[in-house]
Design an enzyme around this catalytic site. Sequence first.
Site, short mmCIF file in Angstrom:
data_model
loop_
_atom_site.label_atom_id
_atom_site.label_comp_id
_atom_site.label_asym_id
_atom_site.label_seq_id
_atom_site.Cartn_x
_atom_site.Cartn_y
_atom_site.Cartn_z
N LYS A 169 0.83 -1.33 0.06
CA LYS A 169 -0.06 0.03 0.01
C LYS A 169 1.06 1.20 0.08
O LYS A 169 0.47 2.26 -0.45
CB LYS A 169 -0.84 -0.01 1.36
CG LYS A 169 -1.96 -1.11 1.36
CD LYS A 169 -3.58 -0.59 1.15
CE LYS A 169 -4.29 -1.60 0.79
NZ LYS A 169 -5.76 -1.54 0.68
N LYS A 179 -3.82 -9.19 -7.85
CA LYS A 179 -5.12 -9.51 -7.48
C LYS A 179 -6.06 -8.48 -7.70
O LYS A 179 -5.68 -7.18 -7.94
CB LYS A 179 -5.15 -9.76 -6.03
CG LYS A 179 -5.21 -8.60 -5.04
CD LYS A 179 -5.76 -8.72 -3.74
CE LYS A 179 -6.11 -7.39 -3.08
NZ LYS A 179 -7.14 -7.50 -2.05
N LYS A 221 -10.17 -2.88 -5.78
CA LYS A 221 -11.07 -1.81 -5.87
C LYS A 221 -10.11 -0.63 -6.50
O LYS A 221 -10.67 0.36 -7.15
CB LYS A 221 -11.73 -1.38 -4.69
CG LYS A 221 -12.72 -2.50 -4.15
CD LYS A 221 -13.39 -1.86 -2.78
CE LYS A 221 -13.74 -2.93 -1.81
NZ LYS A 221 -12.59 -3.03 -0.85
N1 AQP Z 1 -8.99 -10.45 -5.45
C1 AQP Z 1 -9.44 -11.09 -4.35
N2 AQP Z 1 -9.71 -12.38 -4.31
C2 AQP Z 1 -10.26 -13.01 -3.32
N3 AQP Z 1 -10.66 -12.26 -2.26
C3 AQP Z 1 -10.34 -10.89 -2.23
N4 AQP Z 1 -10.67 -9.76 -1.35
C4 AQP Z 1 -10.32 -8.77 -1.67
N5 AQP Z 1 -9.87 -8.76 -2.97
C5 AQP Z 1 -9.61 -10.14 -3.32
C6 AQP Z 1 -11.28 -10.30 -0.03
O1 AQP Z 1 -12.48 -9.49 -0.02
C7 AQP Z 1 -12.52 -9.13 1.29
C8 AQP Z 1 -12.75 -7.53 1.47
O2 AQP Z 1 -11.59 -6.85 1.14
P1 AQP Z 1 -11.27 -5.40 1.74
O3 AQP Z 1 -12.22 -4.30 0.97
O4 AQP Z 1 -11.51 -5.21 3.12
O5 AQP Z 1 -9.76 -5.25 1.32
P2 AQP Z 1 -8.89 -5.48 0.32
O6 AQP Z 1 -8.19 -6.76 0.45
O7 AQP Z 1 -7.88 -4.48 0.45
O8 AQP Z 1 -9.64 -5.30 -1.18
P3 AQP Z 1 -9.44 -4.50 -2.42
O9 AQP Z 1 -10.68 -4.64 -3.29
O10 AQP Z 1 -8.21 -4.92 -2.89
O11 AQP Z 1 -9.60 -3.17 -1.91
P4 AQP Z 1 -8.54 -1.99 -1.70
O12 AQP Z 1 -8.38 -1.82 -3.19
O13 AQP Z 1 -8.91 -0.70 -1.16
O14 AQP Z 1 -7.28 -2.33 -1.20
C9 AQP Z 1 -11.46 -9.50 2.11
O15 AQP Z 1 -11.84 -10.67 2.83
C10 AQP Z 1 -10.41 -9.90 1.25
O16 AQP Z 1 -9.59 -10.80 1.56
#
Ligand code: AQP
Length: 328
Positions: free
Chosen positions: A111, A191, A194
């Site tokens: 990050k 991966k 968002k």
């Molecule tokens: N690509 C992924 N594959 C499987 N699981 C995923 N999760 C996120 N991306 C994937 C799971 O979704 C839940 C919520 O995620 P989050 O919003 O709390 O945080 P994150 O993992 O940081 O998700 P993003 O979409 O990647 O958000 P940003 O871009 O803001 O960092 C979690 O259970 C996560 O494991």
Amino acid sequence: MARIMSGVQPTGNLHIGNYLGALVNWVRLQDQYEAYFSIVDLHALTGRPEPAALRHAVREVAIGVLASGVDPERATVFVQSHVPQHTELAWVLTCLTPLGDLNRMTQFKDKSQHQPDNINTGLFTYPVLQTADIVLYRADRVPVGEDQEQHLELARETVRRFNHVYGETFPEPQVVKSSAPRVMGLDGESKMSKSRNNEIGLFETADETMLKLRGAKTDPARLRKTDKGTPEVCNIYSYHGFFTGEVQRAAIATGCRSAQLGCVDCKKLLAQNLEVVKGPIRERAAVLREQPRRLEEILAAGAHRARAEAEKTMVLVRERVGLGAPRS
Ligand code: AQP
């Protein structure tokens, strides 16, 4: 009944990685456990969102969670900042967490690279707040994707340390693995996220998805339709693994290997199959968007239940660590 706790950040539009990696599990587990599901807006602050955008994202993510099938009658669905005990417990745990443990967290490194102009302390202590989110409800299980497993290990260590220093208080939370622990982004390199612009949005229409799929990477060795492909190395084929039935998937693999099925047609089939899942979710979301009062009521009721449970934990924690007024 054992407890589960999990959260999702309101940092943008929910995508099929969140759906497959988290929400599908949440829906399944809400019948087997006493479930707490949170829209973790305090975590989202680490990205310094515009205030209006954050409020909008909280609503949209809540709508996505409910439209995906989480039932607020069976699970407690709430917004993290509506339960102030999260930050109170986070501070107590911060004072127990060695700096070196946080230094090892790979998500902080990722990050920091992603937002080099805003490497704030919250980004660094994020896993401590996440630990507080979990143990505040004395959760036994935490369904998360692969990206969160290191944070869960830290949460377990923190629980062991707290229990050792202050006496047995919290259960050690175990990960509930999802069947899709790491859904790749459309770039095929990282991966799905968002904030990385590589997502298939849960609320996207079939046309919007097809537009994105058109530009998405496939088997890099397959340059022309007449080239024979290798489905196992194709990112699009990996999505078929989640959304396409076995028989059609086998036909796609054969067609790709023999060059009888082109990448565009393969993507069209995927868009159709995605729509079977996304269409009803999008429709339920549209209905919820028309009922802002109902959404508010659901989240207020969830926060009410969560606060009551959180306060029970904090009464115990304050007593154990020596905070608050002495009991008469
Ligand atoms: N690509 C992924 N594959 C499987 N699981 C995923 N999760 C996120 N991306 C994937 C799971 O979704 C839940 C919520 O995620 P989050 O919003 O709390 O945080 P994150 O993992 O940081 O998700 P993003 O979409 O990647 O958000 P940003 O871009 O803001 O960092 C979690 O259970 C996560 O494991």
